[in-house]
Design a protein around this motif. Structure first.
Motif, PDB file in Angstrom:
ATOM      1  N   ILE A  46       0.907  -1.208  -0.219  1.00 21.81           N
ATOM      2  CA  ILE A  46      -0.011  -0.149   0.036  1.00 21.81           C
ATOM      3  C   ILE A  46       0.826   1.291   0.114  1.00 21.81           C
ATOM      4  O   ILE A  46       0.597   2.097  -0.775  1.00 21.81           O
ATOM      5  N   ALA A  47       2.040   1.262   0.683  1.00 19.35           N
ATOM      6  CA  ALA A  47       2.675   2.479   0.935  1.00 19.35           C
ATOM      7  C   ALA A  47       3.516   2.691  -0.534  1.00 19.35           C
ATOM      8  O   ALA A  47       3.588   3.643  -0.862  1.00 19.35           O
ATOM      9  N   GLY A  48       4.040   1.752  -1.181  1.00 18.92           N
ATOM     10  CA  GLY A  48       4.617   1.846  -2.513  1.00 18.92           C
ATOM     11  C   GLY A  48       3.713   2.193  -3.446  1.00 18.92           C
ATOM     12  O   GLY A  48       4.034   2.914  -4.224  1.00 18.92           O
ATOM     13  N   THR A  49       2.449   1.717  -3.490  1.00 16.74           N
ATOM     14  CA  THR A  49       1.459   2.249  -4.467  1.00 16.74           C
ATOM     15  C   THR A  49       1.211   3.747  -4.233  1.00 16.74           C
ATOM     16  O   THR A  49       0.852   4.451  -5.110  1.00 16.74           O
ATOM     17  N   GLU A  50       0.769   4.232  -2.937  1.00 14.32           N
ATOM     18  CA  GLU A  50       0.685   5.415  -2.618  1.00 14.32           C
ATOM     19  C   GLU A  50       1.669   6.277  -3.162  1.00 14.32           C
ATOM     20  O   GLU A  50       1.573   7.339  -3.657  1.00 14.32           O
ATOM     21  N   ALA A  51       2.958   6.113  -2.798  1.00 18.84           N
ATOM     22  CA  ALA A  51       4.224   6.723  -3.200  1.00 18.84           C
ATOM     23  C   ALA A  51       4.288   6.826  -4.496  1.00 18.84           C
ATOM     24  O   ALA A  51       4.454   7.968  -5.076  1.00 18.84           O
ATOM     25  N   MET A  52       4.235   5.816  -5.482  1.00 18.12           N
ATOM     26  CA  MET A  52       4.250   5.876  -6.797  1.00 18.12           C
ATOM     27  C   MET A  52       3.280   6.783  -7.520  1.00 18.12           C
ATOM     28  O   MET A  52       3.360   7.686  -8.338  1.00 18.12           O
ATOM     29  N   THR A  53       1.821   6.373  -7.194  1.00 15.73           N
ATOM     30  CA  THR A  53       0.656   7.086  -7.782  1.00 15.73           C
ATOM     31  C   THR A  53       0.702   8.617  -7.388  1.00 15.73           C
ATOM     32  O   THR A  53       0.169   9.467  -8.218  1.00 15.73           O
ATOM     33  N   ARG A  54       1.094   8.784  -6.284  1.00 11.68           N
ATOM     34  CA  ARG A  54       0.884  10.269  -5.633  1.00 11.68           C
ATOM     35  C   ARG A  54       2.021  11.056  -6.358  1.00 11.68           C
ATOM     36  O   ARG A  54       1.773  12.178  -6.789  1.00 11.68           O
ATOM     37  N   LEU A  55       3.041  10.559  -6.498  1.00  8.74           N
ATOM     38  CA  LEU A  55       4.216  11.308  -7.254  1.00  8.74           C
ATOM     39  C   LEU A  55       4.023  11.483  -8.695  1.00  8.74           C
ATOM     40  O   LEU A  55       4.217  12.629  -9.287  1.00  8.74           O
ATOM     41  N   GLY A  56       3.428  10.558  -9.175  1.00  6.69           N
ATOM     42  CA  GLY A  56       2.951  10.445 -10.469  1.00  6.69           C
ATOM     43  C   GLY A  56       1.863  11.494 -10.990  1.00  6.69           C
ATOM     44  O   GLY A  56       2.144  12.157 -11.916  1.00  6.69           O
ATOM     45  N   ARG A  57       1.083  11.617 -10.009  1.00  9.12           N
ATOM     46  CA  ARG A  57      -0.008  12.697 -10.204  1.00  9.12           C
ATOM     47  C   ARG A  57       0.505  13.983  -9.901  1.00  9.12           C
ATOM     48  O   ARG A  57       0.252  15.089 -10.531  1.00  9.12           O
ATOM     49  N   ALA A  58       1.424  14.128  -8.832  1.00  9.21           N
ATOM     50  CA  ALA A  58       2.209  15.493  -8.597  1.00  9.21           C
ATOM     51  C   ALA A  58       2.870  15.986  -9.940  1.00  9.21           C
ATOM     52  O   ALA A  58       3.037  17.198 -10.289  1.00  9.21           O
ATOM     53  N   LEU A 167       0.643  14.975  -3.108  1.00 13.09           N
ATOM     54  CA  LEU A 167       1.260  13.995  -2.259  1.00 13.09           C
ATOM     55  C   LEU A 167       0.672  13.783  -0.999  1.00 13.09           C
ATOM     56  O   LEU A 167       0.861  12.382  -0.308  1.00 13.09           O
ATOM     57  N   THR A 168      -0.248  14.728  -0.587  1.00 14.11           N
ATOM     58  CA  THR A 168      -0.984  14.639   0.527  1.00 14.11           C
ATOM     59  C   THR A 168      -2.618  14.460   0.669  1.00 14.11           C
ATOM     60  O   THR A 168      -3.383  14.009   1.740  1.00 14.11           O
ATOM     61  N   ASP A 169      -3.206  14.895  -0.644  1.00 18.26           N
ATOM     62  CA  ASP A 169      -4.435  14.949  -0.661  1.00 18.26           C
ATOM     63  C   ASP A 169      -5.341  13.590  -0.454  1.00 18.26           C
ATOM     64  O   ASP A 169      -4.934  12.552  -0.919  1.00 18.26           O
ATOM     65  N   ALA A 170      -6.031  13.889   0.732  1.00 18.07           N
ATOM     66  CA  ALA A 170      -7.027  12.662   1.201  1.00 18.07           C
ATOM     67  C   ALA A 170      -6.090  11.576   1.560  1.00 18.07           C
ATOM     68  O   ALA A 170      -6.469  10.324   1.692  1.00 18.07           O
ATOM     69  N   LEU A 171      -4.812  11.886   1.995  1.00 16.14           N
ATOM     70  CA  LEU A 171      -4.026  10.726   2.550  1.00 16.14           C
ATOM     71  C   LEU A 171      -4.387   9.964   3.966  1.00 16.14           C
ATOM     72  O   LEU A 171      -4.787  10.833   4.835  1.00 16.14           O
ATOM     73  N   GLY A 172      -4.615   9.106   3.941  1.00 16.52           N
ATOM     74  CA  GLY A 172      -5.500   8.119   4.847  1.00 16.52           C
ATOM     75  C   GLY A 172      -6.966   8.030   4.994  1.00 16.52           C
ATOM     76  O   GLY A 172      -7.508   7.487   5.737  1.00 16.52           O
ATOM     77  N   GLU A 173      -7.385   8.677   3.986  1.00 14.80           N
ATOM     78  CA  GLU A 173      -8.837   8.642   3.721  1.00 14.80           C
ATOM     79  C   GLU A 173      -9.423   7.628   2.747  1.00 14.80           C
ATOM     80  O   GLU A 173     -10.334   7.305   2.618  1.00 14.80           O
TER      81      GLU A 173
END
Length: 376
Positions: A46-58, A167-173
């Motif tokens: 989950i952490a790796g997926t969040e990191a890659m996709t959030r950086l990709g969006r950024a 990178l942090t939008d709705a993180l944890g939600e």
């Protein structure tokens, strides 16, 4: 190699393919690390997926890809650093240093994506290794600028003005993994909505032999990438040609599950149908882009005309695979390579590993199966 297969998953809004980097990386590290539980593996994925996709969006992955910057390659160190930080149980400060160090090791491009060379796949594997290196360095006390992404590095060097909020939008939600699409067959995802539309028109009663003309409307950013013919022996040209993918689906659908996708000669019937397919961009399809990648297809067959717009293909979050669908896809692609018995054993081992944490045994089974396949 998972990324090379073109049957991996993809996160459309970020234009990244997290599964091909995160899961092999997490599995390999878990197998080599003591006391890793199933919960640790899930959390790292989950952490790796969040990191890659959030950086990709950024980074606005859907735009920079067509400038020659490969979002998955750029984000691979960042993703793998997140995976490793979780499995190595780094504290918050060391994890932040690992991620920042990984960004300093990111690279944007590996040359033209359609060339027949293998440098692209070597490079993305090395990028994942750089992420692990960053985490190990942070574990041993190396540090980096936590605000590197907020400075002038990306704008000045790469011409990218990052959206830091991504990178942090709705993180944890919410969990981004639920937004990831799984490819239903082997091809570039940009071709699949049009291919699915033609498949549905044919399923509705239009015989492929009766087709006289096909008009395909696609997203403007995708047009140049997918509107082309094929080159004999060039796998990428086949995977990215919407004309080829559509004709193959109509006339030889089983061939779409061949990961080689580089026939020495294309059947004349497939060539003839490809010639009838005309592709154009349609700005109206951009309404939900990049969260969805729709296409519209119009088919003329005799006196009849059929039109179909497809927004979601099987495997997208709106049309997810169930466990039976996942099993079917896994066996369809692995049985021809390693045999039915080995494929079933590895699939069973995957379920057991998530229940027991026996990741080393799973990796051993995979390595043994692939080694035997090469010997055979």
């Amino acid at each position: 190699l998972a990324r090379l297969s073109e049957i991996d998953n993809i996160h459309l809004p970020s234009m990244t393919t997290p599964g091909a980097i995160v899961i092999p990386g997490a599995l390999t590290l878990a197998a080599a690390t003591a006391d890793i539980t199933a919960d640790d593996m899930i959390a790292a994925t989950i952490a790796g997926t969040e990191a890659m996709t959030r950086l990709g969006r950024a980074l606005d992955g859907p735009s920079i890809l067509y400038r020659g910057i490969w979002p998955t390659y750029f984000a691979a160190p960042f993703a793998m650093a997140a995976v490793a930080a979780r499995l190595l149980r780094l504290d918050a400060e060391s994890s932040a240093h690992a991620l920042a160090l990984a960004l300093t090791l990111a690279a944007p491009a590996v040359g033209h994506h359609s060339t027949a060379t293998t440098s692209r796949w070597f490079a993305v594997g090395n990028a994942a290794r750089n992420g692990l290196t960053a985490a190990l360095a942070a574990q041993h006390g190396f540090s980096s600028d936590h605000k590197v992404i907020e400075g002038q590095l990306l704008p000045d060097v790469f011409g990218i003005k990052p959206d830091i909020s991504a990178l942090t939008d709705a993180l944890g939600e919410r969990i981004t993994l639920s937004e990831v699409s799984f490819k239903p067959w082997c091809a570039a995802r940009q071709t699949m909505a049009a291919t699915q539309a033609l498949k549905e028109i044919i399923a509705g009663g239009v015989a492929p032999s009766a087709i006289e003309e096909v008009t395909v409307e696609v997203l403007p950013p995708h047009l140049k990438m997918i509107d082309h013919g094929v080159v004999a022996g060039d796998r990428v040209s086949h995977l990215t040609s919407v004309q080829y993918c559509m004709a193959l689906a109509a006339l030889a659908p089983k061939a779409a599950f061949d990961i080689q996708q580089a026939p020495a000669k294309i059947p004349s019937a497939v060539q003839a149908l490809m010639a009838k397919i005309k592709v154009q961009a349609d700005e109206r399809l951009l309404a939900e882009y990049p969260r969805s990648w729709p296409a519209r297809v119009r088919v003329t067959a005799g006196a009849g005309r059929q039109e179909r717009t497809v927004t979601h293909v099987p495997g997208d979050p709106a049309l997810p695979f169930d466990r039976i669908g996942v099993r079917k896809k896994f066996l369809r692609f692995t049985e021809p390579v390693i045999g039915a018995e080995r494929a079933e054993r590895i699939l069973a081992r995957c379920s057991n590993a998530l229940a027991s944490g026996e990741f080393a045994a799973l990796v051993d089974d995979i390595e043994q199966a692939t080694c035997r396949e090469r010997r055979d």
